[in-house]
Each structure stands twice: as structure tokens, then as C-alpha cells.
Design a protein around this motif. Structure first.
Motif, PDB file in Angstrom:
ATOM      1  N   ILE A 132       0.916  -1.272   0.119  1.00 33.83           N
ATOM      2  CA  ILE A 132      -0.059   0.071  -0.151  1.00 33.83           C
ATOM      3  C   ILE A 132       0.798   1.223   0.091  1.00 33.83           C
ATOM      4  O   ILE A 132       1.722   1.308   0.822  1.00 33.83           O
ATOM      5  N   LYS A 135      -3.212  10.914   5.734  1.00 36.60           N
ATOM      6  CA  LYS A 135      -2.809  12.297   6.609  1.00 36.60           C
ATOM      7  C   LYS A 135      -1.979  12.020   7.733  1.00 36.60           C
ATOM      8  O   LYS A 135      -0.994  12.410   8.045  1.00 36.60           O
ATOM      9  N   GLY A 166      -8.182   7.182   5.818  1.00 37.34           N
ATOM     10  CA  GLY A 166      -7.062   6.220   5.041  1.00 37.34           C
ATOM     11  C   GLY A 166      -6.380   6.754   3.872  1.00 37.34           C
ATOM     12  O   GLY A 166      -5.593   6.294   3.255  1.00 37.34           O
ATOM     13  N   HIS A 214     -10.056  11.654   3.139  1.00 36.26           N
ATOM     14  CA  HIS A 214     -11.163  10.660   3.431  1.00 36.26           C
ATOM     15  C   HIS A 214     -10.273   9.846   4.338  1.00 36.26           C
ATOM     16  O   HIS A 214      -8.951   9.891   4.586  1.00 36.26           O
ATOM     17  N   GLN A 250      -3.550  11.027  16.797  1.00 37.85           N
ATOM     18  CA  GLN A 250      -4.697  10.894  16.719  1.00 37.85           C
ATOM     19  C   GLN A 250      -4.960   9.717  17.958  1.00 37.85           C
ATOM     20  O   GLN A 250      -6.022   9.778  18.449  1.00 37.85           O
TER      21      GLN A 250
HETATM   22  N1  LIG Z   1       1.506   0.915  10.429  1.00 42.87           N
HETATM   23  C1  LIG Z   1       0.929   0.641   9.121  1.00 42.87           C
HETATM   24  N2  LIG Z   1       1.045  -0.583   8.712  1.00 42.87           N
HETATM   25  C2  LIG Z   1       0.407  -0.850   7.665  1.00 42.87           C
HETATM   26  N3  LIG Z   1      -0.522   0.189   7.002  1.00 42.87           N
HETATM   27  C3  LIG Z   1      -0.691   1.193   7.378  1.00 42.87           C
HETATM   28  C4  LIG Z   1      -0.037   1.622   8.500  1.00 42.87           C
HETATM   29  N4  LIG Z   1      -0.559   3.013   8.871  1.00 42.87           N
HETATM   30  C5  LIG Z   1      -1.401   3.303   8.051  1.00 42.87           C
HETATM   31  N5  LIG Z   1      -1.506   2.354   7.055  1.00 42.87           N
HETATM   32  C6  LIG Z   1      -2.327   2.447   5.928  1.00 42.87           C
HETATM   33  O1  LIG Z   1      -2.133   3.601   5.124  1.00 42.87           O
HETATM   34  C7  LIG Z   1      -3.123   4.172   4.718  1.00 42.87           C
HETATM   35  C8  LIG Z   1      -3.169   5.594   5.279  1.00 42.87           C
HETATM   36  O2  LIG Z   1      -3.335   5.619   6.706  1.00 42.87           O
HETATM   37  P1  LIG Z   1      -3.521   6.960   7.451  1.00 42.87           P
HETATM   38  O3  LIG Z   1      -3.520   6.585   8.897  1.00 42.87           O
HETATM   39  O4  LIG Z   1      -2.440   7.831   7.105  1.00 42.87           O
HETATM   40  O5  LIG Z   1      -4.585   7.570   7.022  1.00 42.87           O
HETATM   41  P2  LIG Z   1      -5.578   8.701   7.458  1.00 42.87           P
HETATM   42  O6  LIG Z   1      -5.591   9.858   6.468  1.00 42.87           O
HETATM   43  O7  LIG Z   1      -4.965   9.456   8.714  1.00 42.87           O
HETATM   44  O8  LIG Z   1      -7.117   8.342   7.837  1.00 42.87           O
HETATM   45  P3  LIG Z   1      -7.977   8.945   9.068  1.00 42.87           P
HETATM   46  O9  LIG Z   1      -8.772   9.816   8.802  1.00 42.87           O
HETATM   47  O10 LIG Z   1      -8.971   7.461   9.043  1.00 42.87           O
HETATM   48  O11 LIG Z   1      -7.253   9.111  10.346  1.00 42.87           O
HETATM   49  C9  LIG Z   1      -4.032   3.507   4.987  1.00 42.87           C
HETATM   50  O12 LIG Z   1      -4.635   2.400   4.000  1.00 42.87           O
HETATM   51  C10 LIG Z   1      -3.666   2.573   6.231  1.00 42.87           C
HETATM   52  O13 LIG Z   1      -4.422   1.338   6.092  1.00 42.87           O
END
Ligand SMILES: Nc1ncnc2c1ncn2[C@@H]1O[C@H](COP(=O)(O)OP(=O)(O)OP(=O)(O)O)[C@@H](O)[C@H]1O
Ligand SMILES: [Mg+2]
Lengths: 433, 249
Positions: free
Chosen positions: B18, B44, B41, B39, B87
Motif C-alpha cells: 500500500i 494524513k 485512510g 477521507h 490521533q
Molecule cells: N502501520 C501501518 N501498517 C500498515 N498500513 C498502514 C499503517 N499505517 C497506515 N497504514 C495504511 O496507510 C493508509 C493511510 O493511513 P492513515 O492512517 O495515514 O490515514 P488517515 O488519512 O490518517 O485516515 P483517518 O482519517 O482515518 O485518520 C491506510 O490505507 C492505512 O491502512
């Protein structure tokens, strides 16, 4: 819930008394359980359990496991486990025994009984334990092998390294000065025991009032003065009572006569002397104070508990959790070596099976003492009390004449029951972990 | 043009297959609040964790005050005066508020022992400013409500004189009054010249508090806009459809 609408008369008052005294109710429960145990055994042994002689023996039997249990608290608090402590003790004991009987006299050429022998042997043992512990910590922290596996392997490895080093033979007799750490062969005598007791009591009271002064200096609420005085009174009474009990155990006259003969004197008619506090117990007290200070007042301790509570948060706060793991296991190793000194000195030799099953006793002591396997929670005094309860149970049953298999069945059941009670207690008091 | 306080240039990081963050560039000027939107994931949290030292980027560079910064650990980030409200809050549940606030930076007595009294006094001071209703100083933070826990995390980030502040959904668990206090706090810190990255799902909050917004979708940067140049609907379009304002769908 329903009980808030129908308060039991008196319950509120009782609770508020404990609240005012700010006594940990869990600690109180453990002390209560211990006292009940003592009284029950005392009844069933026709008063033999609570004699000064048995209390003396009980304390010296507890020391080795209790010292290691304080280290196990840190291990379990950081969400690890150490199954190798008994085996590590054996390796340290083997190394120290060989230093005393073979390496220092034969290879280095120090005459037997030379005052440096016990010092060098002890230092070598402590180094061995610390290094092996640090190695375990490195495998766990830096190579991310689960501690369960590392120390399960360690159990087999170090138990048999000890065997290999000594060819499975009992090694002894150990250096006479070294033996003073074993218990009976090294005690403070009556006067010094009183002095140590008085210093300990004074220090405890000073600490209580010092912390009160600090609290009021910051304008935080403090307990009422009478509560402070009551607690101080209990603490002083407990310390002095313990010393008085140890001092009440007199050295058998045959042994005294021999001691006089060794010095080329004749024992005066009617002469008596007490053992007083064993040096091994003094050692345990020093370890307990040191470990409590580490746990509550140092950064290392703060990081240990933070890492146990939330490893990610600790990491994000800039704590090097890998290095922390190394330190915690190294400390455990050092304490195993210290216990090895006490255990081998008590036996006055190194035997091949020394420390066997100690890992289980040590873990049980820490857990009965309130260390949560989920991590983040545990106290040093709890672990020591846990060790004392385990040992009392074991020797009490032996004195009553319970069959050996039944003894172990009871100990095992008590361990499980203690954890269950702890879980229920924590749910009741609303603590999350 | 002044040099940006922070410039994250062409940052990429992936977990397994990913691409959580895919060649994203954002910047931040002193006294500015930049909103990060997207959104669930979108990437951010992952992006700002590169700045806070929790993750190491696969590629890309970070500049702080115009100079390239090497941030390999949270400790490094703190050295650049980057403070973060995660968060997940990143609190040790078994410790009290003061121990959490000072975790990793304990106040010590002249003997090198931790000075709990002093730390609690400082914590009381800052909490009086952030959340005057907060009284649970002796309990472990596991005994606190979600909003109280969030207050502790906020206090920790602002106590240590940050120059760069990262707030990942700082008001998600807060009540209206506490949210308002955080908004006021952000305004105040902004006046003091801090740069703030604010991640939030509340578009109104973002439009009120931020100077610019950067929108992410599926790990990529959709675009960065000044808030006065766009409407709420434009921003929504960027978040949901990934199209820049004025661009045909
Ligand atoms: N430690 C990790 N190991 C594997 N995948 C991860 C990890 N951290 C994040 N991801 C993946 O990376 C992508 C981005 O995640 P992130 O937490 O940055 O999203 P976000 O924008 O902060 O979402 P939210 O608004 O739900 O907080 C997602 O698809 C998540 O599943
Ligand atoms: Mg996120």
C-alpha cells in the motif's frame, strides 16, 4: 448499581477511614491473607510456626526468590517474561563456586581463605549474570524474538552450561567469608540488628514526613496529621517487631560453645547470644529499597512503567524501548547473580540442581504480589510479600506434614486463585488494567 | 518571500504493497495554520508521522527553516521543536497526567530523581489554562474521559515551546466548550508565530482556523488552496472526487 442506593451502614465510614489513611487496600488484603496463613499454620503446628526460630528460617529461605522477584516485576511490567532465572542462578553459582575453589586458588594463586577471594568471586558472578541478562535483553529488544522463547531457550542453555562447567558435581566448600551471605552463618547479632532496625524506622518516618512537606509546599492536599502519625506508628511497630522476633532466636548453646572453642576460649556459664538479622535479609532490604527507588523515583523506572502501559506511546515520547529492554533484562541477570550468592552460601556449596524451578516461584511471587501480566502494573513490596506468602505456604505445609505432591497441588491452586481474586478485585475497584 | 518553517518535499512511504503516502509535498510558514484534509485512510496521519519521527519516509526530503532536516526518531523531531498530538493520543494509560505530560522529558531534582511534585504543579498550571474543569491529577489517565485524555495530549504538545505543532484530530473527543478553547489556543499560538498542521474532518473548523488547506486522496496530494479562494463545496469536491476547484469532473 443497586448497592449505591442502599448503602450498607458503616461501609461508608470504613471506606473513608482507609481513604484518609491512603492505604493501598490491595496491600492490606495481601497482608491480611499472609497473617491468616500464619495463624492457621500456627494453630495446626501447635504454635511451632510462629516461633522466632521458624520466622528466622522462613526469612532466610525467602531471600533468594524475593531478590529475583523484584527484578521479575520490571520484566513483567514491560510485558515480557523470564523463564531462565533459575538456570541463570545456577550458571552464576557455578561460576562463583569455581572461582572460589579452583580458579582463584589454583590459577591465580591466592591462598584459600584469602580475603579477596569472595570479592573477586562475587564480582565475576555479578558480571556473568548481568552480561547474560543483557544478552537476553538484546535478543528480545533488538532482534524482536519473544521473551518467552528467548528465556525458554535460556532455561535449557544456562541450566546445562552450569552442568557442563562443573561436570554435574557439587562444588564446595565455599570460601568462609562468602558464606556470611547465606543466612545462619552471617547475622548482625542483637545490638546491630536493633541499630539497623532503628535506622530503618527513622528513615521510613523521615520519608513519610518529607513527602508530606513537599506536597504542602506545592499546595497539594495532604492527609490529616493523625493519619500520618498512625501510619508512622504502624510502620515503626512492624519494623521493630520484626527485629525483636529475629533477636529472640538464640544461637543454640552447642553452637555457641563451638564458636568459643574456635577462638580458644571457654564459654562463660549461662552465656546466651542471638542471631539477630541475617546479612542476607539485610541484602534483600537494600535490594528492595533500591528497586523501589528505581521504580518510583528514576527516569528508568518511569520509562519501564510507561513502556508497559503503552509501548507505542513510550516510543513516540522518544524513549528507546529496545535499550530499555536490554537494561531490564540485565538488571534481572544481576539480581539472579545476587540470589546465586545467597543461595549457594546458604547451602555452603554449589550443587547441580541449585535454583531448579525457581523461575516458577519467582514468577508466582511477582504475580501473587499484584504484577499484572498485561504489563504496566506491579510493585516491589508486593513481589516480596508474594515470595513470603509462597515460602510460608510451602514450609507451613511441610511442618504440618502435608504430603509432597499435595503441597505442590496447593501451591499451584493458590497461584491461580490469587490471580482470579486479583482480577475480581480490580474489576470491583474499577481499574481498567 | 520568507522561507517556510517546514517543507516536506516529495514524500513517499508504503506499507507492504500500500502506498500510504505517494509523492506528497506540503509546506508551512511561521504563524500559519495549514489544514490537512482527506477521507479515512487518505494518508494524513502517515504523512505527519514522517515529520514527527514516528515513521521514516521511503523517499523525499524535509526542510526546516530552509535547511534539510534528518528526522529518524521522535527524539530528533523534538530537537527541531516539532510537537505532535497524535490521533491515538499516545498516552501511557497506567500513568497519571503529569507523568504523561513529561514523559521522556521528566523534571528532576538535583539528585537526578524525578520530581513528581514539581511536574504535577506545572501540569496543574497548564491544565488550568486548557481545561479548567480538569481535576483528576492523581488518577492514571485510563480513568479519564476521552476529552480529558485529549486535553492531556494537547497540554503535552504545547507545554514545551513548540515551533511546529502537529494536531491530528485534536478536538475529536472534546465537548463544545473545550473545542472552543482549543480554537482559541490555536489562534493564540499562531500569533506567537508557531506553524501548525491541523488534521480535521470538520470542514467548518478548518475553514475558520486555517490559512491554507491541503487535501489528500488515496495517498496523493489533490492540491493546496488558500481558504479565502475556495468554498466549502470546492473542498468537499477535492476530498470526495479528488478534483481541483474549477476543474471539470
Ligand atoms: N502501520 C501501518 N501498517 C500498515 N498500513 C498502514 C499503517 N499505517 C497506515 N497504514 C495504511 O496507510 C493508509 C493511510 O493511513 P492513515 O492512517 O495515514 O490515514 P488517515 O488519512 O490518517 O485516515 P483517518 O482519517 O482515518 O485518520 C491506510 O490505507 C492505512 O491502512
Ligand atoms: Mg489519521
Amino acid at each position: 448499581m443497586t448497592d449505591t442506593s442502599h448503602p450498607v451502614p458503616g461501609a461508608a465510614k470504613r471506606r473513608s477511614l482507609l481513604d484518609t489513611l491512603e492505604i493501598d487496600t490491595r496491600l492490606l488484603g495481601m497482608i491480611g491473607a499472609f497473617l491468616v496463613l500464619c495463624i492457621v499454620f500456627n494453630v495446626f503446628t501447635d504454635g511451632r510456626f510462629l516461633t522466632p526460630r521458624n520466622v528466622f528460617n522462613l526469612t532466610i529461605q525467602t531471600v533468594s526468590v524475593a531478590i529475583m522477584a523484584t527484578g521479575m516485576v520490571f520484566i513483567i511490567v514491560t510485558r515480557h517474561i523470564d523463564l531462565s532465572v533459575g538456570a541463570l542462578l545456577a550458571t552464576c553459582s557455578a561460576v562463583m563456586a569455581m572461582m572460589q575453589t579452583a580458579i582463584l586458588p589454583d590459577v591465580i594463586g591466592l591462598p584459600l581463605g584469602h580475603p579477596m577471594i569472595w570479592v573477586l568471586a562475587a564480582i565475576t558472578g555479578m558480571l556473568t549474570g548481568t552480561l547474560i541478562g543483557a544478552f537476553h535483553g538484546w535478543l528480545v529488544g533488538y532482534l524482536s524474538i519473544p521473551a518467552f522463547i528467548v528465556t525458554l531457550g535460556g532455561l535449557l542453555v544456562w541450566r546445562n552450561v552450569a552442568w557442563y562447567l562443573t561436570n554435574g558435581q557439587t562444588i564446595g566448600p565455599l570460601d568462609p567469608t562468602f558464606l556470611i551471605f547465606g543466612g545462619t552463618n552471617g547475622t548482625l547479632g542483637e545490638t546491630w540488628s536493633w541499630i539497623v532496625g532503628a535506622i530503618a524506622a527513622a528513615a521510613a518516618v523521615a520519608i513519610l514526613f518529607q513527602s508530606r512537606r513537599k506536597k504542602s509546599a506545592h499546595g497539594f492536599p495532604v492527609k490529616p496529621m493523625w493519619a500520618e502519625v498512625t501510619i508512622s506508628g504502624i510502620v515503626v511497630a512492624a519494623i521493630m517487631g520484626f527485629v525483636a522476633t529475629l533477636n529472640a532466636y538464640e544461637i543454640p548453646s552447642r553452637r555457641l560453645e563451638r564458636m568459643f572453642e574456635d577462638r580458644g576460649e571457654i564459654m562463660p556459664e549461662g552465656f546466651t547470644a542471638s542471631y539477630g538479622m541475617p546479612i542476607s535479609v539485610l541484602l534483600l532490604i537494600i535490594v528492595a529499597i533500591g528497586m523501589t527507588v528505581i521504580a518510583q523515583r528514576t527516569r528508568l523506572g518511569r520509562y519501564i512503567f510507561a513502556t508497559g502501559g503503552n509501548p507505542d506511546a513510550a516510543e513516540l515520547s522518544g524513549i528507546n524501548t529496545r535499550m530499555l529492554t536490554v537494561k531490564v533484562f540485565a538488571l534481572m541477570g544481576a539480581l539472579c547473580a545476587l540470589s546465586a550468592i545467597v543461595a549457594s552460601a546458604r547451602l555452603s556449596n554449589h550443587s547441580n540442581d541449585i535454583g531448579t524451578l525457581d523461575e516458577l516461584r519467582v514468577i508466582a511471587a511477582a504475580v501473587i504480589g499484584g504484577t499484572a501480566l498485561a504489563g504496566g502494573l506491579g510493585t516491589i513490596y508486593g513481589a516480596i510479600l508474594g515470595a513470603l506468602i509462597m515460602q510460608s505456604l510451602q514450609s507451613g505445609m511441610a511442618m504440618v506434614g502435608v504430603d509432597a505432591p499435595l503441597q505442590n497441588i496447593v501451591v499451584g491452586a493458590v497461584l491461580v486463585a490469587a490471580v482470579l481474586i486479583d482480577i475480581i478485585y480490580r474489576k470491583r475497584t474499577g481499574a481498567k488494567i | 518571500m520568507t522561507t517556510p518553517l517546514v517543507e516536506m518535499r516529495d514524500i513517499s512511504i508504503s506499507f507492504g504493497g500500500i502506498k500510504a503516502v505517494d509523492h506528497v509535498s506540503v509546506d508551512l510558514y511561521p504563524g500559519e495554520v495549514v489544514g490537512l484534509l482527506g477521507h479515512n485512510g487518505a494518508g494524513k496521519s502517515t504523512l505527519i508521522k514522517v515529520l514527527s519521527g514516528a515513521y521514516k519516509a521511503d523517499s523525499g526530503k524535509i526542510f526546516i527553516n530552509g535547511e534539510e532536516a534528518t528526522i529518524n526518531s521522535p527524539r530528533d523531531a523534538r530537537r527541531y521543536n516539532v510537537e505532535t498530538i497524535y490521533q491515538t493520543l499516545a498516552l501511557a494509560d497506567n500513568l497519571d497526567a503529569a507523568s504523561n505530560l513529561f514523559l521522556g522529558r521528566e523534571l528532576v531534582t538535583p539528585f537526578g530523581l524525578v520530581d513528581d511534585g514539581q511536574m504535577e504543579a506545572e501540569t496543574r498550571k497548564i491544565m488550568a489554562r486548557l481545561n479548567p474543569n480538569f481535576q483528576k491529577f492523581a488518577e492514571p489517565v485510563s480513568a479519564l474521559s476521552g476529552g480529558q485524555r485529549q486535553s492531556v495530549a494537547i497540554a503535552r504538545a504545547v507545554y514545551f515551546n513548540a515551533k511546529i505543532l502537529i494536531m491530528d484530530e485534536p478536538t475529536a473527543a472534546l465537548g463544545p466548550q473545550e473545542t472552543k478553547m482549543v480554537a482559541e489556543l490555536i489562534q493564540e499560538l499562531k500569533k506567537q508565530g508557531l506553524g501548525i498542521f491541523l488534521i480535521s474532518h470538520d470542514i467548518h473548523d478548518v475553514m475558520d482556523l486555517c490559512d491554507r488547506v491541503s487535501v489528500m486522496k488515496n495517498g496523493q496530494l489533490v492540491g493546496t488552496e488558500r481558504v479565502e479562494d475556495v468554498t466549502d463545496d470546492d473542498i468537499l469536491g477535492m476530498i470526495i472526487l479528488g478534483k481541483k476547484p474549477g476543474q471539470a469532473a
